[in-house]
Design a protein around this motif. Structure first.
Motif, PDB file in Angstrom:
ATOM      1  N   ALA A 194       0.833  -1.203   0.000  1.00  0.00           N
ATOM      2  CA  ALA A 194       0.000   0.000   0.000  1.00  0.00           C
ATOM      3  C   ALA A 194       0.866   1.251   0.000  1.00  0.00           C
ATOM      4  O   ALA A 194       0.607   2.197  -0.750  1.00  0.00           O
ATOM      5  CB  ALA A 194      -0.935  -0.006   1.211  1.00  0.00           C
ATOM      6  N   ASP A 195       1.911   1.249   0.815  1.00  0.00           N
ATOM      7  CA  ASP A 195       2.776   2.419   0.907  1.00  0.00           C
ATOM      8  C   ASP A 195       3.578   2.609  -0.385  1.00  0.00           C
ATOM      9  O   ASP A 195       3.738   3.734  -0.863  1.00  0.00           O
ATOM     10  CB  ASP A 195       3.697   2.298   2.112  1.00  0.00           C
ATOM     11  CG  ASP A 195       4.121   3.652   2.645  1.00  0.00           C
ATOM     12  OD1 ASP A 195       5.337   3.889   2.775  1.00  0.00           O
ATOM     13  OD2 ASP A 195       3.236   4.482   2.911  1.00  0.00           O
ATOM     14  N   LEU A 196       4.078   1.515  -0.936  1.00  0.00           N
ATOM     15  CA  LEU A 196       4.821   1.572  -2.198  1.00  0.00           C
ATOM     16  C   LEU A 196       3.946   2.167  -3.299  1.00  0.00           C
ATOM     17  O   LEU A 196       4.365   3.061  -4.039  1.00  0.00           O
ATOM     18  CB  LEU A 196       5.297   0.175  -2.602  1.00  0.00           C
ATOM     19  CG  LEU A 196       5.970   0.062  -3.968  1.00  0.00           C
ATOM     20  CD1 LEU A 196       7.418   0.510  -3.883  1.00  0.00           C
ATOM     21  CD2 LEU A 196       5.885  -1.360  -4.470  1.00  0.00           C
ATOM     22  N   ASP A 197       2.708   1.700  -3.379  1.00  0.00           N
ATOM     23  CA  ASP A 197       1.785   2.186  -4.397  1.00  0.00           C
ATOM     24  C   ASP A 197       1.435   3.657  -4.160  1.00  0.00           C
ATOM     25  O   ASP A 197       1.411   4.451  -5.094  1.00  0.00           O
ATOM     26  CB  ASP A 197       0.520   1.323  -4.400  1.00  0.00           C
ATOM     27  CG  ASP A 197      -0.357   1.593  -5.597  1.00  0.00           C
ATOM     28  OD1 ASP A 197       0.156   1.566  -6.733  1.00  0.00           O
ATOM     29  OD2 ASP A 197      -1.564   1.827  -5.400  1.00  0.00           O
ATOM     30  N   GLN A 198       1.193   4.013  -2.903  1.00  0.00           N
ATOM     31  CA  GLN A 198       0.829   5.391  -2.570  1.00  0.00           C
ATOM     32  C   GLN A 198       1.963   6.365  -2.901  1.00  0.00           C
ATOM     33  O   GLN A 198       1.721   7.464  -3.373  1.00  0.00           O
ATOM     34  CB  GLN A 198       0.466   5.489  -1.090  1.00  0.00           C
ATOM     35  CG  GLN A 198       0.010   6.871  -0.673  1.00  0.00           C
ATOM     36  CD  GLN A 198      -0.318   6.937   0.808  1.00  0.00           C
ATOM     37  OE1 GLN A 198       0.073   6.074   1.586  1.00  0.00           O
ATOM     38  NE2 GLN A 198      -1.026   7.971   1.198  1.00  0.00           N
ATOM     39  N   GLY A 251       4.137   6.017  -5.247  1.00  0.00           N
ATOM     40  CA  GLY A 251       4.411   6.049  -6.679  1.00  0.00           C
ATOM     41  C   GLY A 251       5.836   5.651  -7.041  1.00  0.00           C
ATOM     42  O   GLY A 251       6.371   6.097  -8.060  1.00  0.00           O
ATOM     43  N   LEU A 252       6.453   4.818  -6.222  1.00  0.00           N
ATOM     44  CA  LEU A 252       7.846   4.426  -6.453  1.00  0.00           C
ATOM     45  C   LEU A 252       8.039   3.622  -7.732  1.00  0.00           C
ATOM     46  O   LEU A 252       9.108   3.646  -8.326  1.00  0.00           O
ATOM     47  CB  LEU A 252       8.382   3.623  -5.257  1.00  0.00           C
ATOM     48  CG  LEU A 252       8.593   4.417  -3.976  1.00  0.00           C
ATOM     49  CD1 LEU A 252       9.071   3.497  -2.859  1.00  0.00           C
ATOM     50  CD2 LEU A 252       9.578   5.541  -4.191  1.00  0.00           C
ATOM     51  N   ALA A 253       7.018   2.909  -8.173  1.00  0.00           N
ATOM     52  CA  ALA A 253       7.147   2.080  -9.369  1.00  0.00           C
ATOM     53  C   ALA A 253       7.498   2.924 -10.584  1.00  0.00           C
ATOM     54  O   ALA A 253       8.388   2.570 -11.363  1.00  0.00           O
ATOM     55  CB  ALA A 253       5.852   1.298  -9.608  1.00  0.00           C
ATOM     56  N   THR A 254       6.816   4.053 -10.741  1.00  0.00           N
ATOM     57  CA  THR A 254       7.088   4.904 -11.900  1.00  0.00           C
ATOM     58  C   THR A 254       8.457   5.573 -11.800  1.00  0.00           C
ATOM     59  O   THR A 254       9.099   5.819 -12.817  1.00  0.00           O
ATOM     60  CB  THR A 254       5.990   5.973 -12.084  1.00  0.00           C
ATOM     61  OG1 THR A 254       5.848   6.703 -10.871  1.00  0.00           O
ATOM     62  CG2 THR A 254       4.665   5.323 -12.444  1.00  0.00           C
ATOM     63  N   HIS A 304       5.544   0.996 -15.526  1.00  0.00           N
ATOM     64  CA  HIS A 304       4.270   1.641 -15.847  1.00  0.00           C
ATOM     65  C   HIS A 304       3.432   1.843 -14.585  1.00  0.00           C
ATOM     66  O   HIS A 304       2.821   2.888 -14.403  1.00  0.00           O
ATOM     67  CB  HIS A 304       3.504   0.792 -16.872  1.00  0.00           C
ATOM     68  CG  HIS A 304       2.133   1.272 -17.172  1.00  0.00           C
ATOM     69  ND1 HIS A 304       1.882   2.478 -17.792  1.00  0.00           N
ATOM     70  CD2 HIS A 304       0.918   0.721 -16.909  1.00  0.00           C
ATOM     71  CE1 HIS A 304       0.582   2.643 -17.905  1.00  0.00           C
ATOM     72  NE2 HIS A 304      -0.030   1.594 -17.381  1.00  0.00           N
ATOM     73  N   ASP A 305       3.405   0.837 -13.707  1.00  0.00           N
ATOM     74  CA  ASP A 305       2.645   0.913 -12.467  1.00  0.00           C
ATOM     75  C   ASP A 305       3.223  -0.071 -11.457  1.00  0.00           C
ATOM     76  O   ASP A 305       4.188  -0.776 -11.742  1.00  0.00           O
ATOM     77  CB  ASP A 305       1.156   0.646 -12.701  1.00  0.00           C
ATOM     78  CG  ASP A 305       0.869  -0.720 -13.302  1.00  0.00           C
ATOM     79  OD1 ASP A 305       1.775  -1.581 -13.359  1.00  0.00           O
ATOM     80  OD2 ASP A 305      -0.278  -0.938 -13.741  1.00  0.00           O
ATOM     81  N   THR A 306       2.625  -0.111 -10.274  1.00  0.00           N
ATOM     82  CA  THR A 306       3.103  -0.982  -9.196  1.00  0.00           C
ATOM     83  C   THR A 306       3.020  -2.448  -9.579  1.00  0.00           C
ATOM     84  O   THR A 306       3.910  -3.237  -9.243  1.00  0.00           O
ATOM     85  CB  THR A 306       2.304  -0.709  -7.907  1.00  0.00           C
ATOM     86  OG1 THR A 306       2.426   0.676  -7.571  1.00  0.00           O
ATOM     87  CG2 THR A 306       2.796  -1.551  -6.751  1.00  0.00           C
ATOM     88  N   ILE A 307       1.979  -2.815 -10.297  1.00  0.00           N
ATOM     89  CA  ILE A 307       1.805  -4.216 -10.694  1.00  0.00           C
ATOM     90  C   ILE A 307       2.955  -4.655 -11.594  1.00  0.00           C
ATOM     91  O   ILE A 307       3.567  -5.702 -11.365  1.00  0.00           O
ATOM     92  CB  ILE A 307       0.432  -4.419 -11.367  1.00  0.00           C
ATOM     93  CG1 ILE A 307      -0.677  -4.145 -10.358  1.00  0.00           C
ATOM     94  CG2 ILE A 307       0.315  -5.819 -11.953  1.00  0.00           C
ATOM     95  CD1 ILE A 307      -2.056  -4.021 -10.957  1.00  0.00           C
TER      96      ILE A 307
END
Length: 191
Positions: free
Chosen positions: A40-44, A46-49, A54-57
């Protein structure tokens, strides 16, 4: 529980085997809860981008070689958990102190992340017309049922016990049993 202290199962007595299995199960549940919090924190954040994904997934499927469907399900669960405080509170608290011998968190029986997922998935299916009060009662009742049921049986019973969520469907919170047949839900009758 330190992994360097782990003995081969064949060297454990019967009681030590059972208590170790209980401790590992509690630790896995706590770690899985912590994993959901990290996702949840990683997605919030925005570290993936920031790392070119492209996104967390996409980021986690490449970084951890995980199935995208599982990652999507976990992210959906983490987002839904923020709406259901009783379910979140019933999960193990990764920051809570543990019993150093067993690895278990003291206190009442906790929900596993799989049980929490079954509850929030069901609650998320409720149409917007379902009053918040009814959702809260349903949430509390499902938590109580989940504490005494294995996740696979609980998931099936939740789907059968809370059908439709429509105004014309029978109220799933009614505890008045059909004559000769016990009620599937225990607890207060919703108004």
């Amino acid at each position: 529980m330190e992994t360097t202290q782990l003995l081969p199962p064949s060297r454990l007595t019967d009681s030590a085997l059972l208590s170790t299995l209980d401790a590992v199960d509690a630790a896995l549940s706590t770690l899985n809860t912590y994993h959901l919090q990290l996702l949840a924190d990683l997605d919030q954040r925005g570290l993936a981008t920031e790392h070119g994904a492209h996104d967390t997934i996409e980021f986690l499927s490449l970084r951890h070689n995980r199935n995208r469907r599982e990652i999507r399900r976990d992210l959906k669960t983490t987002k839904a958990l923020s709406k259901y405080s009783a379910v979140t509170a019933a999960l193990p608290d990764p920051a809570a102190p543990t019993d150093s011998d067993s690895g278990a968190v003291p206190g009442a029986a906790r929900l596993s992340p799989a049980q929490a997922e079954a509850i929030v998935t069901t609650l998320e299916k409720a149409p917007a017309s379902v009053p918040d009060e009814l959702l809260r009662v349903a949430e509390e009742q499902m938590i109580e049922v989940a504490r005494s049921s294995p996740p696979t049986i609980f998931g099936v019973s939740v789907e059968r016990s809370w059908p439709g969520w429509t105004p014309t469907a029978p109220n799933p919170l009614r505890t008045t049993p059909t004559p000769g047949r016990p009620s599937r839900c225990a607890g207060p009758t919703a108004v």
